[in-house]
Every structure is written in C-alpha cells, then in structure tokens.
Design an enzyme around this catalytic site. Structure first.
Site, PDB file in Angstrom:
ATOM      1  N   ASN A   1      -9.981   0.342  -0.744  1.00 61.80           N
ATOM      2  CA  ASN A   1      -8.414   0.129  -0.631  1.00 61.80           C
ATOM      3  C   ASN A   1      -7.910  -0.393  -1.840  1.00 61.80           C
ATOM      4  O   ASN A   1      -7.952  -1.640  -2.026  1.00 61.80           O
ATOM      5  CB  ASN A   1      -8.003  -0.446   0.754  1.00 61.80           C
ATOM      6  CG  ASN A   1      -6.486  -0.560   0.741  1.00 61.80           C
ATOM      7  OD1 ASN A   1      -5.689   0.157   0.071  1.00 61.80           O
ATOM      8  ND2 ASN A   1      -5.992  -0.876   2.029  1.00 61.80           N
TER       9      ASN A   1
ATOM     10  N   CYS B   1       0.793  -1.079   0.155  1.00 56.93           N
ATOM     11  CA  CYS B   1      -0.012   0.223  -0.132  1.00 56.93           C
ATOM     12  C   CYS B   1       0.797   1.333  -0.048  1.00 56.93           C
ATOM     13  O   CYS B   1       0.511   2.412  -0.399  1.00 56.93           O
ATOM     14  CB  CYS B   1      -1.069  -0.008   1.055  1.00 56.93           C
ATOM     15  SG  CYS B   1      -2.012  -1.286   0.949  1.00 56.93           S
TER      16      CYS B   1
ATOM     17  N   HIS C   1      -3.277   7.763   1.913  1.00 55.32           N
ATOM     18  CA  HIS C   1      -3.509   6.424   1.129  1.00 55.32           C
ATOM     19  C   HIS C   1      -4.966   5.892   1.947  1.00 55.32           C
ATOM     20  O   HIS C   1      -5.006   6.056   2.779  1.00 55.32           O
ATOM     21  CB  HIS C   1      -2.631   5.189   1.689  1.00 55.32           C
ATOM     22  CG  HIS C   1      -2.826   3.832   1.561  1.00 55.32           C
ATOM     23  ND1 HIS C   1      -3.258   3.606   0.354  1.00 55.32           N
ATOM     24  CD2 HIS C   1      -3.099   2.846   2.402  1.00 55.32           C
ATOM     25  CE1 HIS C   1      -3.935   2.108   0.541  1.00 55.32           C
ATOM     26  NE2 HIS C   1      -3.653   1.770   1.746  1.00 55.32           N
TER      27      HIS C   1
END
Ligand code: ACO
Length: 325
Positions: free
Chosen positions: A282, A115, A252
């Site tokens: 996500n 990520c 993020h």
C-alpha cells in the site's frame, strides 16, 4: 454543446530500488509470508533509500509523466501533490518539485487525504482546469510511508511501501457527448467520525513529533468495501455509466481482498482489474498513479478506454473518478 475537460496526456512513476520481501519482514516481526499473502495479497514492497525523500520520488515520477506526454515542464502551470509524508511540515513538497522542474509560474500545493489523496488531487486539478484558471497540471501521488511506520508493529508494518506516480492533465475542448475524453466525473467523501481508526500519533501542533501510523485494521476493513462501492455507484448514477461500461478498474491498492470484494460487489470482472498491491504494497496516495503507469506502459489502458478509479483511507476519506483515456 462543447465543454472543457481535463485530458490525460501522460503518466509516469518511480519506485525506489530497494525491494523488501515478506521473508525480509519475518526477520523484523513475528509474521509469515503465508499470513501476509493470504490476508493482503502483498508479497513485496519498495523502501526509499536513506536520504531519498518524497520530493525525490515525486520529481522522478513527474519527469516520467512529462516525457510520456511529450511535453516540457514549461507547459505546466499547476502542481497538485497528494502526500501524507511531506519532506517537511512546510513548505509544501509540491513547491520543491516545482523548483526542481524549473517552473516559476502558476501554483503548486500539497493535498492531504491519505490513501484517497490522488483522487482528491485529481478532482481538485480537474476543477481548476475546467474553470479555465489553469491550463496544464501535474497531479502527483508520492509517499515515503516507511518513515512513519512503527517497524515493531506487525499489524501495520507489513502493509505499506514507498513510491510515486504522476499524470499530466491538460484542459481541452470536447464535444460534450458520451464519448468525450478526459475526467468525466469525480465524487469525494469524508467522515471525520472515523478519524481514530487510522491515524498518525504525532504532528506539529499536538506532540511536536512526526509520529507513527496507528490502525484498527479490522474496523478499516469492515467499512472499506461499502464506502468504495457507494461512491462508485454515485459516479455511475451521475453519468449513466455502469459496471459493464468499464474497460479498466484501477483501485487504490490497499489490500487484495478489499479490491476484489469491491469489484465483485459492483460486478466488475477480474480481468478488468489492475492489481499492483502484490509488488508495491500500500503506497497510499501513490498507488493509483503507480498502477496507471504500469497499465498504460504495458498497453492495457488505451486511448478511448473508460477507466474507473477509487480510493478509501484515513479520515475516513473516500472517492471515485471516471476518466476516458
Ligand atoms: N503476521 C502474523 N499475524 C498477525 C500479523 C502479521 N503481520 N498482524 C496481525 N496478526 C495477528 C493478530 O495479532 C491477531 O492475532 P490474535 O488472533 O492472536 O489476536 C490475528 O493476526 C488477527 O488479527 P486481525 O487484525 O484481526 O487480522 P485481520 O484478518 O483483520 O487482518 C489486516 C489484518 C490485514 C490489517 C486487515 O484487517 C485489513 O486488511 N484491514 C484493512 C486495513 C488496510 O488495508 N489499511 C490500509 C490503509 S486504509 C486503506 O488504504 C483502505
């Protein structure tokens, strides 16, 4: 004294057409819209079509970023693609995108920091541009996490989505003042002692399979806000900027509670936060450039704005960047 900096010339993104809502997920696993929205802020996510690969998503985002920059692919001499879901084990998905764009010079490679991948890729491209080794880079985050999700695991399958975003960075001389445009600082961290908290249970040299994502969600959550805010404080300390100087916070997009927890701890106002997690879920390395594309195309982020990026993910890896648009 003048300095070379990596200036953002364009931003672009691509989302697969298929929308999977929380209601759709209740037909697959024992979950509810309420549970997902309250714990994560996610309402829907995009899922790549059969045959649609990470390179397809990344290529579409790269073309959009080049169009936004008003540049042709011939300007690009470096492609850094952040992904944990490459088309193949090798070659790098970045070289597929390079070939599809018709680029035959320079270099293209993938970067794997889960990520945090986009921040790691941005930092890497920035180093190469400021060294003078390359002049103009595509930094791409592209993921098809739907391919590594265990669709029977309600603890993870509700969290992730597919998508891609890209920025065009060009080296340009700046005066070397506080008002300089471009990437002002990046700060990267990792700590492999946490690698078992978020991982994929397969790989070429272990199982010979692709594997599925596994996560100790509560453990990730417990570390996230502290790691994120620490690496942002590092960037502030190194530059002399503080939370009050930030025009836009583009985190993020893992979880609304992590985003708000980090912003509140730093003293960043809610109306300065770019949030897409409600619609994208996500998307790992793609989430920051997707959010940047949205906030630049709708006119929120403007030239001259100070933009703060951060990410945290598997490894653990985490990082921050300050960019003057
Ligand atoms: N629907 C309904 N119930 C669920 C679901 C679901 N989708 N998933 C788990 N549950 C249940 C669990 O089984 C458990 O039930 P039990 O109490 O009967 O055992 C209960 O909900 C609580 O489970 P927890 O895992 O403790 O729930 P928590 O409040 O920690 O929320 C979540 C889970 C949302 C995953 C949270 O831990 C989180 O956000 N962690 C961060 C993870 C993350 O964002 N990872 C992304 C990758 S890393 C990154 O990008 C930063």
């Amino acid at each position: 004294m003048s300095v070379l900096r990596s200036i953002v010339r364009g931003v672009g993104s691509y989302l697969p057409a298929h929308i999977m809502t929380n209601a759709d997920l209740t037909k697959k696993v024992a979950t509810t819209d309420d549970w997902i929205v309250q714990r994560t802020g996610i309402r829907e996510r995009r899922i790549a079509a059969t045959g649609e690969m990470t390179s397809d998503l990344g290529l579409a985002a790269a073309k959009a970023a080049l169009a936004n920059a008003g540049m042709g692919a011939d300007a690009i001499d470096l492609i850094v693609l952040a992904t944990s879901t490459p088309d193949q084990t090798f070659p790098a998905t970045a070289v597929t995108i390079q070939a599809e764009l018709g680029i035959t010079r320079g270099a293209a490679f993938d970067m794997q920091a889960v990520c945090s991948g986009f921040v790691f890729a941005l930092a890497t491209a920035d180093q190469f541009l400021r060294s003078g080794d390359f002049r103009c880079a595509l930094v791409i985050g592209a993921e098809t996490f739907s391919r590594i999700i265990d669709w029977n695991d309600r603890g993870t399958c509700v969290l992730f989505g597919d998508g891609a975003g890209a920025v065009v960075l060009e080296a340009a001389t700046q005066p070397g003042t506080r008002e300089d445009r471009g990437v002002l600082i990046t700060r990267l961290r990792s700590d492999g002692r946490h690698r078992a908290k978020l991982y994929v249970d397969g790989g070429p040299s272990s199982t010979g399979t692709v594997g599925h994502l596994r996560m100790e969600g509560r453990e990730v959550f417990r570390h996230a806000v502290g790691m994120i805010t620490d690496v942002i404080e590092d960037a502030f300390a190194a530059t002399g900027y503080n939370a009050g100087d930030i025009d836009w916070f583009v985190p993020h997009q893992a979880n609304r509670r992590i985003i708000l927890g980090s912003a509140h701890k730093l003293g960043i106002a809610d109306d300065k936060i770019v949030v897409t997690v409600d619609r994208h879920g996500n998307t790992s390395a793609a989430s920051i450039p997707l959010a940047l594309a949205e906030a630049t195309s709708d006119g929120r982020i403007k030239p001259g704005n100070l933009v703060l990026l951060e990410a945290m993910g598997g490894g653990f890896t985490w990082g921050s960047a300050l960019v003057r648009w």
